[in-house]
Design a protein around this motif. Structure first.
Motif, PDB file in Angstrom:
ATOM      1  N   THR A 126      -2.396   6.789  -1.028  1.00 46.98           N
ATOM      2  CA  THR A 126      -2.137   4.792   0.027  1.00 46.98           C
ATOM      3  C   THR A 126      -2.060   5.079   0.912  1.00 46.98           C
ATOM      4  N   PHE A 127      -2.333   3.787   1.550  1.00 55.56           N
ATOM      5  CA  PHE A 127      -2.457   4.318   3.666  1.00 55.56           C
ATOM      6  C   PHE A 127      -1.666   2.542   3.637  1.00 55.56           C
ATOM      7  N   ALA A 141      -5.437   3.016  -2.471  1.00 55.29           N
ATOM      8  CA  ALA A 141      -4.295   1.317  -1.859  1.00 55.29           C
ATOM      9  C   ALA A 141      -4.229   1.732  -0.536  1.00 55.29           C
ATOM     10  N   THR A 142      -4.215   0.715  -0.231  1.00 59.34           N
ATOM     11  CA  THR A 142      -3.667   0.103   1.197  1.00 59.34           C
ATOM     12  C   THR A 142      -3.892  -1.351   1.524  1.00 59.34           C
ATOM     13  N   ARG A 148       1.020   2.778   9.967  1.00 59.23           N
ATOM     14  CA  ARG A 148       0.834   4.426   9.801  1.00 59.23           C
ATOM     15  C   ARG A 148      -1.159   3.983  10.092  1.00 59.23           C
ATOM     16  N   PRO A 149      -1.797   3.063  10.370  1.00 61.06           N
ATOM     17  CA  PRO A 149      -3.158   2.645   9.931  1.00 61.06           C
ATOM     18  C   PRO A 149      -4.327   3.927  10.089  1.00 61.06           C
TER      19      PRO A 149
END
Ligand SMILES: [Zn+2]
Length: 219
Positions: free
Chosen positions: A43-44, A62-63, A48-49
């Motif tokens: 997951t993103f 996932a984001t 904190r991209p």
């Protein structure tokens, strides 16, 4: 759209750029999988991209980073696209028989809950094109492994002509229900990759990969 084994990698990259331009997402920030037919999900997060990377050994991504795209690659294995529109969360997964048996469908639902607080009943899921039950005879041992792990085998195993056929889409739907996603929130495009020559198909002898993409809302 797949680079692995492609004789024309520059052409592949050019097609990906054209697709990104047509759909309006930034290819440089896109997330991609190096798929292994497993159940791992990464997951993103917008606080904190990170972007523009290939994530090793994963079949689900996932984001909630606005405008970020997730890309997966397919030829008979199903693309699964997940949306939690209330939270601006999207996920993409790659599900063939191995990944489905490993539980990638349920592990994606679980990862969304853990990472973003998404409840299963808040998800909408699209099952993309993949191989249909008519075209998918499997070994008896594979059918038995599915039955042992998920039960309810009448929903996804068909027996006849001395063969066992696996209805992968039905197994995915069952797993979504078992994970708590209401049945009426899952839809599918109902297209068989082996029978419909628009798609690449491993079993159909059309080598190559098509691409599935989902983009988180916003910019
Ligand atoms: Zn078929």
């Amino acid at each position: 759209m797949g680079l692995t084994g492609s004789p024309e990698p520059d052409a592949v990259l050019g097609r990906r750029r054209d697709l990104a331009d047509q759909l309006g997402f930034d290819l440089e920030r896109a997330l991609m999988t190096v798929q292994e037919h497993g159940a791992n999900v990464v997951t993103f997060h917008r606080d904190r991209p990170e972007g523009g990377q290939c994530v090793l050994s994963t079949d689900g991504l996932a984001t909630d980073v606005p405008g970020q795209a997730i890309m997966t690659y397919h030829a008979d294995c199903f693309p699964l696209l997940f949306v939690d529109s209330g939270r601006g969360v999207v996920a993409g997964a790659h599900a063939g028989w191995r990944g489905t048996l490993a539980g990638v469908t349920g592990s994606t639902v679980g990862a969304l809950g853990k990472a973003y607080g998404t409840r299963p009943d808040e998800l909408r899921v699209l099952i993309g094109p993949g191989i249909c039950v008519r075209c998918y005879p499997v070994g008896e041992d594979i059918g038995a492994q599915f039955a042992a792990r998920f039960g309810d085998e009448d929903r996804y195993l068909q027996r006849g002509d001395g063969q066992v056929r696996l209805d992968l889409e039905a197994a995915i739907r069952l797993q979504l229900e078992q994970a708590g996603v209401p049945a009426d929130q899952t839809s599918s495009c109902g297209s068989c990759t082996r029978e419909d020559a628009r798609w690449f198909s491993h079993r159909g002898g059309r080598p190559g990969r098509f691409l599935s993409v989902i983009v988180a809302p916003g910019r």
